[in-house]
Design an enzyme around this catalytic site. Structure first.
Site, mmCIF file in Angstrom:
data_model
loop_
_atom_site.group_PDB
_atom_site.id
_atom_site.type_symbol
_atom_site.label_atom_id
_atom_site.label_comp_id
_atom_site.label_asym_id
_atom_site.label_seq_id
_atom_site.Cartn_x
_atom_site.Cartn_y
_atom_site.Cartn_z
ATOM 1 N N ASP A 113 -0.472 5.711 -9.841
ATOM 2 C CA ASP A 113 0.340 6.147 -10.801
ATOM 3 C C ASP A 113 1.776 6.146 -10.697
ATOM 4 O O ASP A 113 2.509 6.130 -11.590
ATOM 5 C CB ASP A 113 -0.144 7.752 -10.919
ATOM 6 C CG ASP A 113 0.011 8.526 -9.556
ATOM 7 O OD1 ASP A 113 -0.641 8.155 -8.541
ATOM 8 O OD2 ASP A 113 0.574 9.602 -9.650
ATOM 9 N N ASP A 170 -0.558 4.960 10.171
ATOM 10 C CA ASP A 170 -1.226 3.630 10.640
ATOM 11 C C ASP A 170 -1.468 3.618 12.076
ATOM 12 O O ASP A 170 -1.721 2.741 12.866
ATOM 13 C CB ASP A 170 -0.381 2.355 10.188
ATOM 14 C CG ASP A 170 -0.764 2.290 8.808
ATOM 15 O OD1 ASP A 170 -1.593 2.833 8.157
ATOM 16 O OD2 ASP A 170 0.254 1.230 8.246
ATOM 17 N N ARG A 227 -7.636 -8.407 9.597
ATOM 18 C CA ARG A 227 -6.248 -7.989 8.398
ATOM 19 C C ARG A 227 -5.111 -7.695 9.044
ATOM 20 O O ARG A 227 -3.997 -7.931 8.415
ATOM 21 C CB ARG A 227 -6.862 -6.602 7.537
ATOM 22 C CG ARG A 227 -8.024 -7.055 6.554
ATOM 23 C CD ARG A 227 -8.024 -5.955 5.618
ATOM 24 N NE ARG A 227 -6.643 -5.572 5.094
ATOM 25 C CZ ARG A 227 -6.344 -4.398 4.817
ATOM 26 N NH1 ARG A 227 -7.056 -3.337 5.112
ATOM 27 N NH2 ARG A 227 -5.201 -4.169 4.327
HETATM 28 C C1 LIG Z 1 0.404 -3.076 2.835
HETATM 29 C C2 LIG Z 1 1.148 -1.671 3.149
HETATM 30 O O1 LIG Z 1 2.389 -1.664 3.397
HETATM 31 N N1 LIG Z 1 0.112 -0.755 3.598
HETATM 32 C C3 LIG Z 1 0.747 0.484 3.862
HETATM 33 C C4 LIG Z 1 1.402 1.160 2.908
HETATM 34 O O2 LIG Z 1 0.306 1.454 2.015
HETATM 35 P P1 LIG Z 1 0.453 1.915 0.434
HETATM 36 O O3 LIG Z 1 1.866 1.295 -0.078
HETATM 37 O O4 LIG Z 1 -0.775 1.661 -0.398
HETATM 38 O O5 LIG Z 1 0.669 3.606 0.741
HETATM 39 P P2 LIG Z 1 1.377 4.578 -0.177
HETATM 40 O O6 LIG Z 1 2.653 5.088 0.622
HETATM 41 O O7 LIG Z 1 1.648 4.041 -1.409
HETATM 42 O O8 LIG Z 1 0.535 5.796 -0.150
HETATM 43 C C5 LIG Z 1 0.663 7.094 0.680
HETATM 44 C C6 LIG Z 1 -0.013 8.061 -0.196
HETATM 45 O O9 LIG Z 1 0.581 8.300 -1.581
HETATM 46 C C7 LIG Z 1 -0.406 8.227 -2.616
HETATM 47 N N2 LIG Z 1 0.015 7.434 -3.736
HETATM 48 C C8 LIG Z 1 0.605 6.166 -3.705
HETATM 49 C C9 LIG Z 1 0.761 5.487 -4.834
HETATM 50 C C10 LIG Z 1 0.921 5.995 -5.879
HETATM 51 O O10 LIG Z 1 1.078 5.616 -6.941
HETATM 52 N N3 LIG Z 1 0.205 7.456 -6.038
HETATM 53 C C11 LIG Z 1 -0.222 8.119 -5.026
HETATM 54 O O11 LIG Z 1 -0.807 9.116 -5.015
HETATM 55 C C12 LIG Z 1 -1.683 7.514 -1.706
HETATM 56 O O12 LIG Z 1 -2.954 7.942 -2.406
HETATM 57 C C13 LIG Z 1 -1.557 8.096 -0.196
HETATM 58 O O13 LIG Z 1 -2.329 9.086 -0.125
HETATM 59 O O14 LIG Z 1 1.812 2.540 3.520
HETATM 60 C C14 LIG Z 1 0.774 3.358 3.838
HETATM 61 C C15 LIG Z 1 1.523 4.582 4.354
HETATM 62 O O15 LIG Z 1 2.492 4.578 5.237
HETATM 63 C C16 LIG Z 1 0.116 2.752 5.121
HETATM 64 O O16 LIG Z 1 -0.822 3.427 5.583
HETATM 65 C C17 LIG Z 1 -0.160 1.422 4.654
HETATM 66 O O17 LIG Z 1 -0.603 0.362 6.049
HETATM 67 C C1 LIG Z 2 -3.902 0.900 5.857
HETATM 68 C C2 LIG Z 2 -3.189 -0.303 6.155
HETATM 69 O O1 LIG Z 2 -3.260 -1.475 5.101
HETATM 70 P P1 LIG Z 2 -3.428 -1.511 3.496
HETATM 71 O O2 LIG Z 2 -2.656 -0.741 2.974
HETATM 72 O O3 LIG Z 2 -3.100 -2.975 3.495
HETATM 73 O O4 LIG Z 2 -4.915 -0.999 3.374
HETATM 74 C C3 LIG Z 2 -2.782 -0.550 7.346
HETATM 75 O O5 LIG Z 2 -2.011 -1.295 7.765
HETATM 76 O O6 LIG Z 2 -3.027 0.393 8.282
#
Ligand SMILES: CC(=O)N[C@H]1[C@@H](OP(=O)(O)OP(=O)(O)OC[C@H]2O[C@@H](n3ccc(=O)[nH]c3=O)[C@H](O)[C@@H]2O)O[C@H](CO)[C@@H](O)[C@@H]1O
Ligand SMILES: C=C(OP(=O)(O)O)C(=O)O
Length: 439
Positions: free
Chosen positions: A125, A306, A398
């Site tokens: 979102d 992570d 991965r």
């Molecule tokens: C490819 C990559 O870089 N992956 C990393 C990235 O994932 P990613 O970018 O998916 O992680 P986010 O920081 O977006 O997500 C963190 C939290 O925010 C929530 N959320 C996120 C987006 C949104 O639009 N709405 C919302 O509610 C997610 O559900 C989650 O609970 O950051 C995470 C948090 O450090 C890491 O664990 C992942 O390894």
């Molecule tokens: C959760 C991870 O990656 P991704 O966001 O790509 O699933 C991760 O690198 O630990």
């Protein structure tokens, strides 16, 4: 079935080299779509399944991509397709990062809905809120998200409800080619965001404030391919730091940047681990006795989610009870059940896990539930009594390049095999006594 088999009891010694960061290279590759002229050369690229997946996404979009000797060349100067189908997004959520650049360059992007995964529901979102603020129309239907705009995206002021890494990246990329200035507040401050901003700037972009809570992007009309080296992988580095500590080892983690690893260093030092910043990287020496600590995962510069499961493996060896609270993902304790198979004493209470150490870990058959959990199970296996067999290696692939080879070079008794028959006899398990081997 492919498995990693590790026999516990070896102290790790030597040095291990960190690769370029998975979580930096994926947005950087996505950002290469923004260059309508020239080619980009991306260096220090890790040979990971996720990198192959995003390369496939780009090729599907009609972008030229070659990947050889840790270097990717991207030519995105042709006419682009605008759709990323489910088969890619299902394999890797980061495929969704092509939405911002496509929307900015072509005015249209149709990406399969990422959906949930093992560690939580992971909505998008905040990404969509950013695109809408810049004038895009967003429609969701038939399993796809479509974002479109007539003409250029418009600069906007966007406040993120949570400092999402992916949303920050997607919005920066979209804003890089927007008309006017975009200001994003409450953004993610991870080193991977800084890496992305540096790359966009070397293509001719104007992104300032990456690494702080507010990022300002002056949109430009055109970006040109550039050369960029990817930042070292702090999560891979942290995983080897825990490997050194858990085995009472002495390991130089080459390429690890202390500044990026402050929260891990602080917690490991509290536990009694010695960490020194040397010219080539971080030297980690594990103590005989580890102290318990409490950890709360948070966006950077808080403790990274992570590295949560890897630290849980270490805390199982600590002398007392520790509490880990996971605040970033709602379901990132899947590995607890697997640690229990190895004699781990862990209780889950809501978003917290209480780890009662020290336990004598026992080798067992366990399954990786996500990539970091897979690595954490291998770490526990390094000090477990007997053989640990870790399955579901697709997760580990991965995020970790030559994981077994690197650990083996440090002295671990570890191999990756294709094994069909069920195994682990009690006799085999009792062969390796941790105490005698570490003596
Ligand atoms: C490819 C990559 O870089 N992956 C990393 C990235 O994932 P990613 O970018 O998916 O992680 P986010 O920081 O977006 O997500 C963190 C939290 O925010 C929530 N959320 C996120 C987006 C949104 O639009 N709405 C919302 O509610 C997610 O559900 C989650 O609970 O950051 C995470 C948090 O450090 C890491 O664990 C992942 O390894
Ligand atoms: C959760 C991870 O990656 P991704 O966001 O790509 O699933 C991760 O690198 O630990």
């Amino acid at each position: 079935m492919e498995k990693i088999i590790v026999r516990g009891g070896r102290r790790l010694e030597g040095s291990v080299k960190v690769e370029g960061a998975k979580n930096a290279v994926l947005p950087v590759i996505a950002a290469s779509i923004l260059a309508s002229k020239g080619t980009s050369t991306i260096k220090d690229v890790p040979t990971l399944a996720d990198v192959y997946t995003i390369n496939e996404v780009l090729r599907y979009l009609n972008i030229g991509v070659t990947f050889e000797n840790g270097q990717i060349e991207v030519d995105a100067s042709g006419a682009l397709k605008t759709e990323a189908p489910f088969e890619y997004v299902r394999k890797m959520r980061a495929s969704f990062l092509v939405m911002g650049p496509l929307l900015a360059r072509v005015g249209l992007a149709r990406i399969a809905l990422p959906g949930g995964c093992a560690i939580g529901s992971r909505p998008i979102d905040q990404h969509l809120k950013g695109f809408e603020a810049m004038g895009a129309q967003v429609k969701i239907g038939n399993g796809f998200i479509e974002a479109s705009i007539d003409g250029r995206l418009q600069g906007a002021k966007i406040y993120l409800d949570f400092p999402s890494v992916g949303a920050t990246e997607n919005i920066i990329m979209a804003a890089a080619l927007a008309e006017g200035t975009t200001i994003i507040e409450n953004v993610a401050k991870e080193p991977e965001i800084v890496c992305l901003a540096n790359y966009i700037n070397s293509m001719g972009g104007k992104v300032v404030g990456a690494g702080t809570g507010t990022i300002r992007i002056e949109g430009v009309e055109e970006l040109v391919g550039a050369e960029h080296a990817v930042v070292p992988d702090r999560i891979e580095a942290g995983t080897y730091m825990v490997a050194a500590a858990i085995t009472e080892g002495n390991v130089l983690v080459e390429g690890a940047i202390a500044e990026h690893l402050r929260p891990l260093i602080a917690k490991m030092e509290e536990m009694g681990v010695s960490i020194t910043d040397e010219d080539k990287g971080l030297r980690v020496i594990g103590p005989k006795e580890l102290k318990p600590v409490d950890i709360k995962t948070m966006p950077h510069p808080g403790f990274p989610t992570d590295l949560q499961s890897q630290m849980m493996a270490l805390l199982l060896r600590a002398n007392g009870s520790s509490v880990i609270t996971e605040t970033v993902f709602e379901n990132r304790f899947m590995h607890v059940e697997e640690f229990r198979r190895m004699n781990g004493d862990i209780k889950i209470e809501g978003r917290s896990a209480v780890i009662n150490g020290p336990v004598s870990l026992q080798g067992a058959e366990v399954a990786a539930t996500d990539l970091r959990a897979g690595a954490a199970l291998v770490l526990a296996g390094l000090v477990a009594d007997g053989y640990t067999r870790v399955t579901e290696l697709k997760h580990i692939d991965r995020g970790y390049v030559r994981f077994t080879e690197k650990l083996s070079a440090l002295g671990a008794d570890i191999e990756r095999v294709n094994e069909e028959a069920p195994s682990v006899s009690t006799e085999e398990t009792s062969q390796a006594s941790l105490k005698s081997n570490l003596a």
